[in-house]
Design a protein around this motif. Structure first.
Motif, PDB file in Angstrom:
ATOM      1  N   ASP A 316      -0.046  19.765   1.947  1.00 19.55           N
ATOM      2  CA  ASP A 316       0.941  19.054   2.779  1.00 19.55           C
ATOM      3  C   ASP A 316       0.286  17.790   3.323  1.00 19.55           C
ATOM      4  O   ASP A 316      -0.882  17.793   3.713  1.00 19.55           O
ATOM      5  N   LEU A 317       1.051  16.688   3.310  1.00 20.86           N
ATOM      6  CA  LEU A 317       0.492  15.435   3.842  1.00 20.86           C
ATOM      7  C   LEU A 317       0.513  15.482   5.366  1.00 20.86           C
ATOM      8  O   LEU A 317       1.454  16.029   5.958  1.00 20.86           O
ATOM      9  N   ASN A 318      -0.517  14.897   5.970  1.00 24.15           N
ATOM     10  CA  ASN A 318      -0.553  14.853   7.437  1.00 24.15           C
ATOM     11  C   ASN A 318       0.029  13.533   7.919  1.00 24.15           C
ATOM     12  O   ASN A 318      -0.281  12.469   7.363  1.00 24.15           O
ATOM     13  N   GLY A 319       0.868  13.612   8.913  1.00 24.82           N
ATOM     14  CA  GLY A 319       1.431  12.402   9.544  1.00 24.82           C
ATOM     15  C   GLY A 319       2.320  11.592   8.626  1.00 24.82           C
ATOM     16  O   GLY A 319       2.462  10.372   8.781  1.00 24.82           O
ATOM     17  N   PHE A 320       2.967  12.243   7.649  1.00 20.08           N
ATOM     18  CA  PHE A 320       3.820  11.498   6.707  1.00 20.08           C
ATOM     19  C   PHE A 320       5.054  10.900   7.395  1.00 20.08           C
ATOM     20  O   PHE A 320       5.491   9.805   7.072  1.00 20.08           O
ATOM     21  N   LYS A 321       5.534  11.627   8.406  1.00 16.61           N
ATOM     22  CA  LYS A 321       6.715  11.134   9.131  1.00 16.61           C
ATOM     23  C   LYS A 321       6.410   9.764   9.739  1.00 16.61           C
ATOM     24  O   LYS A 321       7.240   8.851   9.718  1.00 16.61           O
ATOM     25  N   ASN A 324       6.797   6.935   7.275  1.00 16.56           N
ATOM     26  CA  ASN A 324       8.231   6.597   7.162  1.00 16.56           C
ATOM     27  C   ASN A 324       8.672   5.753   8.355  1.00 16.56           C
ATOM     28  O   ASN A 324       9.355   4.737   8.195  1.00 16.56           O
ATOM     29  N   HIS A 329      11.305   3.998   4.836  1.00 14.98           N
ATOM     30  CA  HIS A 329      11.504   5.105   3.901  1.00 14.98           C
ATOM     31  C   HIS A 329      10.994   4.772   2.502  1.00 14.98           C
ATOM     32  O   HIS A 329      10.434   5.624   1.800  1.00 14.98           O
ATOM     33  N   GLY A 332       7.473   5.330   2.283  1.00 14.45           N
ATOM     34  CA  GLY A 332       7.264   6.781   2.214  1.00 14.45           C
ATOM     35  C   GLY A 332       7.439   7.281   0.793  1.00 14.45           C
ATOM     36  O   GLY A 332       6.621   8.051   0.273  1.00 14.45           O
ATOM     37  N   ASP A 333       8.491   6.795   0.110  1.00 12.92           N
ATOM     38  CA  ASP A 333       8.733   7.183  -1.290  1.00 12.92           C
ATOM     39  C   ASP A 333       7.552   6.776  -2.180  1.00 12.92           C
ATOM     40  O   ASP A 333       7.088   7.547  -3.022  1.00 12.92           O
ATOM     41  N   LEU A 336       4.709   9.101  -1.763  1.00 12.49           N
ATOM     42  CA  LEU A 336       4.939  10.380  -2.453  1.00 12.49           C
ATOM     43  C   LEU A 336       4.691  10.243  -3.964  1.00 12.49           C
ATOM     44  O   LEU A 336       4.080  11.105  -4.586  1.00 12.49           O
ATOM     45  N   ARG A 355       6.420  19.538  -6.710  1.00 14.16           N
ATOM     46  CA  ARG A 355       6.788  19.123  -5.342  1.00 14.16           C
ATOM     47  C   ARG A 355       7.897  20.060  -4.891  1.00 14.16           C
ATOM     48  O   ARG A 355       8.938  20.142  -5.541  1.00 14.16           O
ATOM     49  N   GLY A 358       9.694  17.924   1.227  1.00 15.14           N
ATOM     50  CA  GLY A 358       9.542  16.504   1.527  1.00 15.14           C
ATOM     51  C   GLY A 358       8.161  15.976   1.171  1.00 15.14           C
ATOM     52  O   GLY A 358       8.007  15.213   0.228  1.00 15.14           O
ATOM     53  N   ASP A 359       7.128  16.424   1.935  1.00 17.62           N
ATOM     54  CA  ASP A 359       5.759  15.981   1.627  1.00 17.62           C
ATOM     55  C   ASP A 359       4.887  17.178   1.286  1.00 17.62           C
ATOM     56  O   ASP A 359       3.704  17.196   1.568  1.00 17.62           O
ATOM     57  N   LYS A 429      -4.204  22.986   9.020  1.00 20.27           N
ATOM     58  CA  LYS A 429      -3.634  21.809   9.697  1.00 20.27           C
ATOM     59  C   LYS A 429      -3.809  21.938  11.211  1.00 20.27           C
ATOM     60  O   LYS A 429      -4.236  20.998  11.889  1.00 20.27           O
TER      61      LYS A 429
HETATM   62  N1  LIG Z   1      10.297   8.707   2.316  1.00 18.52           N
HETATM   63  C1  LIG Z   1      10.634   9.962   2.176  1.00 18.52           C
HETATM   64  N2  LIG Z   1      10.541  10.784   3.234  1.00 18.52           N
HETATM   65  C2  LIG Z   1      10.886  12.080   3.065  1.00 18.52           C
HETATM   66  C3  LIG Z   1      11.344  12.566   1.867  1.00 18.52           C
HETATM   67  N3  LIG Z   1      11.599  13.907   2.013  1.00 18.52           N
HETATM   68  C4  LIG Z   1      11.306  14.198   3.285  1.00 18.52           C
HETATM   69  N4  LIG Z   1      10.850  13.096   3.958  1.00 18.52           N
HETATM   70  C5  LIG Z   1      10.455  12.965   5.308  1.00 18.52           C
HETATM   71  O1  LIG Z   1       9.192  13.539   5.403  1.00 18.52           O
HETATM   72  C6  LIG Z   1       8.971  13.945   6.729  1.00 18.52           C
HETATM   73  C7  LIG Z   1       8.319  15.283   6.707  1.00 18.52           C
HETATM   74  O2  LIG Z   1       8.208  15.753   8.052  1.00 18.52           O
HETATM   75  P1  LIG Z   1       6.898  16.418   8.572  1.00 18.52           P
HETATM   76  O3  LIG Z   1       6.562  17.589   7.702  1.00 18.52           O
HETATM   77  O4  LIG Z   1       7.066  16.612  10.011  1.00 18.52           O
HETATM   78  O5  LIG Z   1       5.879  15.294   8.306  1.00 18.52           O
HETATM   79  P2  LIG Z   1       4.460  15.039   8.958  1.00 18.52           P
HETATM   80  O6  LIG Z   1       4.613  13.837   9.779  1.00 18.52           O
HETATM   81  O7  LIG Z   1       3.514  14.955   7.833  1.00 18.52           O
HETATM   82  O8  LIG Z   1       4.128  16.255   9.846  1.00 18.52           O
HETATM   83  P3  LIG Z   1       2.878  17.194   9.678  1.00 18.52           P
HETATM   84  O9  LIG Z   1       3.048  17.873   8.389  1.00 18.52           O
HETATM   85  O10 LIG Z   1       2.971  18.119  10.802  1.00 18.52           O
HETATM   86  O11 LIG Z   1       1.707  16.323   9.687  1.00 18.52           O
HETATM   87  C8  LIG Z   1      10.358  13.939   7.364  1.00 18.52           C
HETATM   88  O12 LIG Z   1      10.461  12.849   8.273  1.00 18.52           O
HETATM   89  C9  LIG Z   1      11.338  13.742   6.249  1.00 18.52           C
HETATM   90  O13 LIG Z   1      12.450  12.961   6.623  1.00 18.52           O
HETATM   91  C10 LIG Z   1      11.451  11.677   0.772  1.00 18.52           C
HETATM   92  O14 LIG Z   1      11.837  12.010  -0.327  1.00 18.52           O
HETATM   93  N5  LIG Z   1      11.083  10.384   1.006  1.00 18.52           N
END
Ligand SMILES: Nc1nc2c(ncn2[C@@H]2O[C@H](COP(=O)(O)OP(=O)(O)OP(=O)(O)O)[C@@H](O)[C@H]2O)c(=O)[nH]1
Length: 434
Positions: A316-321, A324, A329, A332-333, A336, A355, A358-359, A429
């Motif tokens: 799982d990616l850290n801080g992916f939100k 974005n 977005h 973010g894509d 990924l 996959r 989301g991440d 994590k």
């Molecule tokens: N750009 C993009 N964002 C996505 C996609 N699918 C999901 N997301 C976003 O990915 C984020 C995943 O949330 P989290 O798991 O909380 O992400 P995080 O910030 O890495 O949180 P931690 O895992 O706790 O580090 C959400 O904001 C979703 O909206 C996608 O296909 N593209």
């Protein structure tokens, strides 16, 4: 899922099968057309044969009346015989003249024209050109057809010679009839049909000597007997135009086969696309959760039977939100897609990268030699993703958390193992965050 090679192979097979079938139909049609044409040609030739036969025989039978009259009244006056000859002449179409020759000396000719008057009194026995035919008719005791001969007055003719035997068996003499062959052929349609056929009329009893038509016919496709009194001639014919095979029909057959193959290819390609979409993630092109579970179940069944070691990681990616939120977005894509690419590159041939959220990514390593191999692989994947990435003018470093599921330490079905790896990842994590 259908491999592209199967698409090509199936389409090629369909092309060949449809082409063979379409060609078969075209050949069948050509055969029918050829048979219909041959029947039509046969009908024309039969009509011609009948016309020649009826024209010649009708005239020759009239001569039979003269022979019967002489036999019944050998002492009839020349006047009576002349009257009958005139009658026969005027009732027939193509008679050039009639000749009676008592004691084999020409006595009467009807009509008596200046050109044939000088043969009156001619003794057949003294004419080497005619005597063999007269002698043959006497020996055969029947009418003998001679000719074709060129007439002094023009055109070609055939001559019938009938010996007249009196009731006691004594030879009275000969009755001869000269028929205008050219006129018979013209009226029967022989010349008209010569534009469609190479035609010839021959006498097989005389070594196929030519009566009318073309000199040579290498292979006669039609051979019809023409019966003239006791003789049988042959009407030989070959169509001048060979039956042509229609190029258009073959082109249509090819087109139909091609269209069928294209249609099958498109249907299979569409089916393949639908199958791909059902099993893959559209953004990264990686297999999706559904596909991953299917593969994991297969590996699990092998593990249950032979305890073949495998490893399952949840990454799982850290801080992916935050990416974005900060860059948008699209960025973010792009991250990924880049992560997917790096994981694929770090994987070995039979490792599976998917996959499933989301991440969230999962990795299935099904051909492991030892536990150390799995630890090395986990490190390799993390290092690959965590290398700085330059995207859309920004340089990012994406950190990851990874967790591993160990079969035999909980629920050993696909969902249970994925959950186990997820929880392991989550623990890592939380440790990292704290
Ligand atoms: N750009 C993009 N964002 C996505 C996609 N699918 C999901 N997301 C976003 O990915 C984020 C995943 O949330 P989290 O798991 O909380 O992400 P995080 O910030 O890495 O949180 P931690 O895992 O706790 O580090 C959400 O904001 C979703 O909206 C996608 O296909 N593209």
């Amino acid at each position: 899922m259908l491999r592209p090679i199967w698409l090509w192979l199936t389409a090629s097979l369909v092309f060949l099968a449809v082409l063979v079938l379409a060609e078969y139909v075209v050949r069948l049609q050509e055969l029918h057309a050829r048979e219909a044409m041959r029947a039509k040609q046969m009908a024309s030739l039969t009509e011609l044969r009948t016309a020649i036969e009826s024209d010649l025989n009708a005239t020759l039978y009239l001569g039979g009346g003269l022979v019967s009259f002489i036999r019944a009244r050998p002492d009839a006056s020349q006047g009576d015989i002349d009257a009958l000859m005139a009658d026969i002449y005027h009732n027939s179409h193509h008679l050039t003249h009639l000749v009676t020759s008592p004691n084999l000396v020409i006595r009467d000719i009807y009509p008596l024209t200046p050109s044939n008057a000088n043969v009156l009194g001619l003794d057949y026995r003294k004419v080497p050109a005619q005597w063999p035919a007269v002698e043959a008719a006497i020996a055969a005791r029947r009418t003998v057809i001679d000719g074709p001969v060129r007439l002094v007055q023009g055109g070609t003719a055939i001559i019938s010679r009938t010996p007249v035997f009196l009731p006691g068996g004594k030879l009275w003499g000969m009755v001869g009839m000269v028929l205008d062959l050219d006129a018979v052929l013209a009226d029967s349609g022989f010349h008209r049909l010569s534009s469609q056929f190479a035609l010839r009329l021959v006498n097989p009893d005389k070594k196929d000597s030519l009566i009318a038509g073309v000199d040579k016919l290498p292979s006669a496709q039609f051979n019809l007997p023409v019966r003239v009194l006791g003789d049988t001639w042959q009407l030989q014919a070959s169509p001048l135009e060979a039956p042509s095979s229609s190029l258009l029909s073959h082109a249509v057959a090819l087109l139909v086969a091609l269209l069928a193959a294209i249609m099958v290819y498109l249907i299979l390609a569409e089916h393949r696309k639908v199958q791909f979409l059902a099993h893959h993630d559209t953004l990264t092109g990686l297999p999706n959760r559904r596909h991953f579970i299917g593969q994991l179940e297969q590996v699990l069944s092998q593990w249950r039977q032979r305890r073949r070691p495998f490893a399952l990681f949840y990454l799982d990616l850290n801080g992916f939100k935050g990416i974005n939120d900060q860059y948008g977005h699209q960025m973010g894509d792009a991250v990924l897609v880049e992560v997917a690419k790096r994981l694929r590159q770090a994987a070995r041939g039979h490792d599976l990268v998917a996959r499933i959220g989301g991440d969230e990514f999962v990795l299935l390593l099904s051909d492991l030699a030892s536990t150390k191999d799995a630890d090395d692989a986990a490190r390799r994947f993390c290092l690959a993703v965590q290398k700085p990435m330059s995207l859309q003018g920004h340089t990012l470093v994406v950190k990851v958390a990874i967790g591993r599921a160990r079969p035999g330490q909980g629920r050993d079905d696909a969902d249970g193992l994925i959950r186990q790896a997820d929880m392991a990842m989550y623990r890592q994590k939380t440790e990292l965050t704290s």
